[in-house]
Every structure is written in structure tokens, then in C-alpha cells.
Write an enzyme that holds these catalytic residues in place. Structure first.
Site, PDB file in Angstrom:
ATOM      1  N   ARG A 223       0.857  -1.177   0.000  1.00 18.49           N
ATOM      2  CA  ARG A 223       0.000   0.000   0.000  1.00 18.49           C
ATOM      3  C   ARG A 223       0.890   1.223   0.000  1.00 18.49           C
ATOM      4  O   ARG A 223       2.088   1.140   0.260  1.00 18.49           O
ATOM      5  CB  ARG A 223      -0.919   0.018   1.220  1.00 18.49           C
ATOM      6  CG  ARG A 223      -0.188   0.190   2.534  1.00 18.49           C
ATOM      7  CD  ARG A 223      -1.143   0.159   3.723  1.00 18.49           C
ATOM      8  NE  ARG A 223      -1.979   1.338   3.777  1.00 18.49           N
ATOM      9  CZ  ARG A 223      -1.835   2.307   4.683  1.00 18.49           C
ATOM     10  NH1 ARG A 223      -0.886   2.243   5.597  1.00 18.49           N
ATOM     11  NH2 ARG A 223      -2.635   3.351   4.685  1.00 18.49           N
ATOM     12  N   LYS A 317      -0.876  14.965   9.718  1.00 16.44           N
ATOM     13  CA  LYS A 317       0.256  14.822   8.813  1.00 16.44           C
ATOM     14  C   LYS A 317       1.282  15.943   8.993  1.00 16.44           C
ATOM     15  O   LYS A 317       2.323  15.948   8.333  1.00 16.44           O
ATOM     16  CB  LYS A 317      -0.218  14.720   7.370  1.00 16.44           C
ATOM     17  CG  LYS A 317      -0.960  13.392   7.128  1.00 16.44           C
ATOM     18  CD  LYS A 317      -1.253  13.131   5.674  1.00 16.44           C
ATOM     19  CE  LYS A 317      -2.053  11.847   5.476  1.00 16.44           C
ATOM     20  NZ  LYS A 317      -1.244  10.628   5.550  1.00 16.44           N
TER      21      LYS A 317
END
Ligand code: FES
Lengths: 346, 321
Positions: A223, A317
Site C-alpha cells: 500500500r 500529517k
């Protein structure tokens, strides 16, 4: 493949950059104009010759410099590579997997000659030649995990499988996005993932664990994950936050295109044959915004993704403060045209 | 994910009868390539073309996991069974080409254990053979307690006695020798893990005795594959594929699904791994649950079936496949 290995740095003067060819093969992680957290696993099968998905372990123009950076990190902090005693067999498994894959996929760079347990490994780019006995640690300068991952791009986490869970019990972690092997070693899958927001409610981790427990020999999975960093810094570890955290403050409207980097992790998962452990290689790819926008489709799409990203994800993030500058910069490369589905340049 | 693990083409290298009931089969990779290494306790699924019926039976690998030149399995002939083991015994000859799966391990050693205590009954010895190879190569501490009917019927008894005289304890039924399990479990050092493979009764006995002696479940490991049982033929309606298929007396529901090209994920084909779990949409009748996976609630509610081992009797069964 015709590659010249670059001589560049990931610290201090940050001379890292991508060649035109390397930009084209960057693993851009957005297959549509928006982003939502998901586990999105797929088989780690070869696709698209020349792409980073072509081989089990991608070797690119940054190889030699990345390995030099890893050696520096380890000099300063040897605990970035650890292995609990029962994980040695998994270390041999990983060494075997990487050596056989690289010798097969890049025969002009890597050679492996085997005669029973007597192995002979040649790594041309790093100028390494080693004869050793497979399974005998005393015949290598480091343990098998450290030996092979000093010669392989990406972080590596070895997970032991027992009690229907995965236990993080060995690893080489020098290019991580803000997590610490020394802190996490010995944890199980849930303890290790505890700080991720949003995803919790979705039972995403339960499903991810189930998926990982069922990965079998011969059927690896992969992924992509992503984040952003100021400067092409590989080692964004919590141990060194005091050094890199403040670099975020240096981003201005003028330098954002050069300073801000999209950081993509290609995460793969392999079942290891001899130990029945899992290995989780986490390969980090960096690209400057000004490099990314040379691919028109990516410039348009990345602008839309960053502009529309939910606040909590931008915070998680780590670029919420710089988002306005990033969006302003990217907006210049978004002419509003449609983009095609999928991650490829065109 | 696709069903099973990648296939390997193999050639039968040798067929060696060990006693009246038990035969060893050894395979090599057909083109002379290396076979994948594996871990002690792993099994492969062997594909057989049994007079038009495709059978896929799981067998534990019993060879040395470090030997990538050949794999060995040991098969006990089951005269009452559905024919998989009979097929192996009567049709498989040296030189034959066969297809097996890449190894899968559902009975793995716990490498954090300080000591490995193994309890085998009959043909349940096979996964321990490869585990013992693995443990000896790392000089780990193990003990094997092996119950057999008689010396003559104990597979690998001689070999084990010769190689591991200190680690092996044998119990022969025909001599009335009995494993004193409670005593054995009580005397173990901290950090011991117990592993059991054998008939269902033996597995239950070991698990219960360990529980009574306060062993944590995480230190008790068992391999419980059931070969699919024969039974009466029955019909099943497949909702997604929009058809009705019939399952033969000597066929499992999983095999019937595969025969009509419906892909179902599987690993163990013995009711233990959970991969083939299938939703039941309509059930007018009784599901004969032969698996070790579903909970009692799931069984009673008739909402799930494990097609690799379970069967049906009644008017109508519709499943989500
Ligand atoms: S295949 Fe394992 S439970 Fe059915």
C-alpha cells in the site's frame, strides 16, 4: 537500466533532488482528486516496467547516498537497529529474500553465489564483497538484519506472529516518519498504532490485522501512505525532533516549491518462510513541489487534494500551518482541467 | 485475494511404505529449481485428479525445512475416508507429475518459548518432524511425547529414537503405557509452550488438562485439521453466481463449488483457518457443522457455514457465493 547513482545529502546542505527520469517514476499516491484514509492493500505484483512497483525491492538513483545517510544515523544512534533474540531467524529470512531478489532483478549490480550454506555476496554499487555461512552470525560483520538493511533502501520492521497478533520485535528504522523503534519495540499491532486519529472508529485496524495475519508465502501485499516534510530529510525521528521540527518554520511563500516535499511511503508486506514472521519494508520517496508540478496531471490533482483535505488529517500529517502557502503555490499549476483516473503521469 | 497460495509443479521422487498403513511421499520441483524454504509445522495442499473428481488435501510437511531440494509428506491410509488418502496410496507412483501449493503454516512454533513440549498421537507426529528439524538447527530445548498403537505402527519411531534418545518419550497402547499428562504439565519450567497434534480426543484432553493446571491459552498450541467427511448428497443454491449445484456423497461443498468454477478462499481445507467462511442466506434444514472455527452462536443461528468440511441435510440451503 541505466542509472548513475547520485552523490547528494539528506541533511545540512540538502543537495537531494530527483532527475527527470526519477520524477516520472515517482509513486504518486492519489488515484483521484481527493483523499480519504483507507488501508487500500493490493498484491505486491510487478506492474509497469520502470516503475517503483516493478521489483520486490526497488533500487534507484538515491541508493548510494541513502545508504551513506543510514550509516551516519547508526553511528550516532546504534539503537535504530534492534532485534530481540528470537527474531534472528527472521533476520536470515530477510537477508535471503533481499539477496535473491536483488541478484535476480539487478544482476549487473548484485551477485549471489550459493553453494549449500556457503554464500558469496557482491554488491557493486557499494563496493562490498562478502563470503559467509548462511545461518552463522559470526561470519558476518553485523547480525543478518543489520547487515542486509545497511545495503537496502527503506526502513524494515520484522513482526513475529503469535496469539493472533503481530509483535514488532526487530527492525532497522532510520528514515521513519515520526515514530521510534526504540519506543515501540515489543509492542503488538494495536499498541503500535494507537495514536492514529479517525481510523479508529472504522475498525480499520481490526481488518488490517486480519489481512496481515493471512498474508502467505509467495503472495506479498503493498500500500502507499504519504505525508509532507520541509526539506528532504530522511530521518524525521522523534529522537531528533528538536533538530527538524523547527525547519517547518523556515517555509516561506518564496521557497515553498523548493523546500516542501511530498513524502510517500511504499509499504510492502512479505511472509518470511523459515521463521513464519512478517517483514514490513517501508520505503520512503521524496519529491519537491517544484519537481512534482512538472507533471501537469499531478500538479492539478495535488492542489485539489491538499486544498480539500480535512483539517484533522492536515494536522495529523504535520503541515497544517504551512497549508496556505502550499495551496497558494500549487494553485498556479491547476488550470481547472479534468484529470484522468489512476496514479500514473498520463 | 485469490484462493490458496501459489502452485508448484512437482515430480514424485519416491514412494516409501513405512508400515501397513503409512506411506511417505517425496517431491522435487519439476524443473529442478529450488523449492521455497518453510517453517516447522507448515503444510502443503496436494492436488489429485481422482477419477474426474479434483481433490485438494492438506498434508503437513515433515522434511527438514532447510532442505529446499525436496519436500516429504506422510499419509495414513483411511479406508473409510473419501478417497484422498486411498488415491495417494494406490495411484501415486515415483516419476508422476503433481501440483502442490506453496507452504502455509497454521501450526507455527512460538519462538519466544524457553522450552517446546510436544505431544503427538499417531499420524499427528508429522508436523513435529519438521519442527524438530528446525529446533535442532537452532539448538532449542524440546521434548516429544509420542503415543502409538504399537511399535510396528509408530511412524518414524526408530529414526526418532536414534536421533533424539534424550528428547523422546514413547507410549505404546498395546503395552498399556499411558502418558501421565497432569504430572507432565505440572513439572514444566516457566516459559514452556505445549503443542499437541493427534486425534480430536487427545487435543481436547491436552487443552482441558492445561487449562485446569492454569496454563495460559497462549502457551497451548494445537493442530486440528479434520479431513472432510463423506455424507449424503445435497443441493445448494448460490445466490451471487445465480445457480444451484449438487454436492456428491464423497465430495465437500468447497470441492463442489470449485468444480463449478466458483472461487472460494481457503488455506487449511480442514475447518480450522476460517478463510472459507460463507454467509448462509436461507436454511430450511440442518447444517452439519464439522469445523473448528465458528462459535456456538454462529452455528445455532445457521448464518454461517464452512464449506471445506461442513454439509447440509434438509429442504433448502442458499449461500452467499
Ligand atoms: S479452508 Fe480453512 S476453514 Fe475452510
Amino acid at each position: 537500466m541505466n542509472i548513475t547513482f547520485k552523490d547528494e545529502t539528506f541533511r545540512d546542505d540538502y543537495t537531494f533532488s530527483n532527475s527527470e527520469e526519477q520524477i516520472k517514476r515517482f509513486p504518486f499516491p492519489f488515484h483521484e482528486d481527493s483523499y480519504m484514509y483507507s488501508v487500500n492493500m493490493e498484491p505486491h505484483a510487478a506492474v509497469r516496467p520502470g516503475s517503483v512497483f516493478e521489483n520486490d525491492f526497488d533500487v534507484d538513483e538515491h541508493y548510494v547516498s541513502e545508504m551513506r545517510d543510514r550509516a551516519k544515523v547508526l553511528d550516532e544512534d546504534p539503537l535504530r537497529c534492534q532485534s530481540l533474540p528470537h527474531m534472528t531467524l527472521a533476520g536470515w529470512d530477510l537477508l535471503e529474500l533481499i539477496m535473491t531478489s536483488k541478484a535476480k532483478d539487478y544482476p549487473h549490480w548484485f551477485e549471489l553465489h550459493r553453494d549449500g550454506k556457503n554464500w558469496h555476496w557482491i554488491n557493486h554499487p557499494l563496493n562490498i564483497e562478502q563470503k559467509f555461512i548462511f545461518g552463522d552470525e559470526t561470519t558476518l560483520p553485523y547480525g543478518p538484519l543489520e547487515y542486509i538493511t545497511r545495503q537496502t533502501q527503506g526502513d524494515f520492521v520484522l513482526l513475529d506472529q503469535r496469539e493472533e497478533n503481530l509483535w514488532l520485535e526487530a527492525g532497522m528504522v532510520t528514515t521513519q516518519a515520526d515514530w521510534s523503534l526504540d519506543f515501540d519495540i515489543g509492542m503488538n499491532f494495536f499498541e503500535w498504532h494507537a495514536p492514529v486519529p479517525l481510523a479508529h472508529e472504522m475498525g480499520i485496524f481490526q481488518r488490517a490485522l486480519k489481512f496481515l495475519l493471512n498474508i502467505q508465502q509467495g503472495t506479498p501485499a503493498r500500500r502507499l501512505n504519504w505525508t509532507m516534510t520541509a526539506n528532504p530529510l530522511l530521518d524525521t525521528s522523534p529522537e531528533n525532533y528538536h533538530k527538524w521540527g523547527k525547519q517547518k518554520l523556515e517555509v516561506t511563500r518564496e521557497n515553498v516549491g523548493n523546500k516542501m516535499h511530498l513524502r510517500v511511503e511504499l509499504q510492502t508486506f512479505f511472509r518470511l518462510p523459515r521463521s513464519n514472521a512478517l517483514v514490513f519494508p517501508i520505503r520512503c520517496y521524496l519529491i519537491k513541489l517544484e519537481e512534482l508540478v512538472t507533471i501537469p496531471k499531478w500538479g492539478r490533482r495535488f492542489h485539489r487534494v491538499i486544498r480539500d483535505l480535512p483539517e484533522e488529517l492536515a494536522t495529523y500529517k504535520g503541515f497544517i500551518d504551512n497549508r496556505p502557502k502550499i495551496v497558494e503555490y500549487l494553485s498556479k499549476y491547476d488550470d481547472g482541467q479534468d484529470t484522468s483516473l489512476g496514479i500514473w503521469p498520463e | 485475494m485469490t484462493a490458496g497460495t501459489p502452485k508448484i509443479n512437482v515430480t514424485v521422487e519416491s514412494v516409501t511404505p513405512l508400515n501397513a498403513l503409512i506411506t511417505r511421499f517425496t517431491f522435487r520441483e519439476s524443473c529442478g529449481k529450488d523449492l521455497p524454504a518453510f517453517s516447522g509445522g507448515a503444510h502443503v495442499v496436494v492436488e489429485m485428479d481422482d477419477h474426474g473428481t479434483k481433490r485438494m488435501n492438506p498434508y503437513s510437511l515433515m522434511s527438514d525445512p532447510n532442505d529446499t531440494k525436496r519436500y516429504s509428506i506422510t499419509v495414513r491410509r483411511d479406508d473409510e475416508g473419501r478417497g484422498g488418502s486411498l488415491y495417494m496410496h494406490s495411484h501415486v507412483k515415483a516419476g508422476m507429475e503433481m501440483v502442490i501449493s506453496t507452504p502455509v503454516n497454521l501450526f507455527s512454533l512460538d519462538l519466544t518459548a524457553k522450552k517446546h513440549l510436544m505431544i503427538a498421537g499417531g499420524i499427528g507426529i508429522t508436523p513435529f518432524m519438521s519442527q524438530i528439524h528446525q529446533l535442532t538447527s537452532t539448538r532449542a530445548h524440546f521434548e516429544l511425547h509420542y503415543s502409538v498403537r504399537s511399535d510396528a505402527l509408530g511412524a518414524y519411531l526408530q529414526e526418532l529414537t536414534q536421533s533424539y534418545p534424550k528428547n523422546l518419550h514413547v507410549y505404546r497402547d498395546d503395552q498399556d503405557e499411558q502418558l501421565k499428562l497432569a504430572e507432565l504439565l505440572n513439572g514444566q519450567p516457566v516459559g514452556t509452550h505445549v503443542y499437541v497434534c493427534g486425534p480430536k480426543g487427545m487435543i481436547d484432553w491436552v487443552r482441558e488438562t492445561a487449562r485446569e493446571a492454569d496454563w495460559p491459552d497462549s502457551s497451548v498450541h494445537f493442530e486440528e485439521f479434520t479431513a472432510p467427511k463423506s455424507g449424503n448428497a445435497f443441493e445448494v443454491t448460490l445466490h451471487q453466481s445465480n445457480k444451484t449445484i449438487s454436492v456428491d456423497r464423497h465430495q465437500s461443498l468447497l470441492e463442489a463449488l470449485e468444480a463449478s468454477s466458483v472461487e472460494v478462499p481457503y488455506l487449511c481445507r480442514g475447518g480450522a483457518c476460517g478463510q472459507c467462511e460463507t454467509n448462509v442466506l436461507e436454511c430450511d434444514g440442518n447444517i452439519e457443522h464439522n469445523d473448528h472455527w465458528l462459535t456456538d452462536d454462529q452455528r445455532l443461528s445457521k448464518t454461517k457455514i464452512m464449506p471445506c468440511v461442513s454439509r447440509f441435510a434438509g429442504k433448502k440451503l442458499t449461500i452467499e457465493r
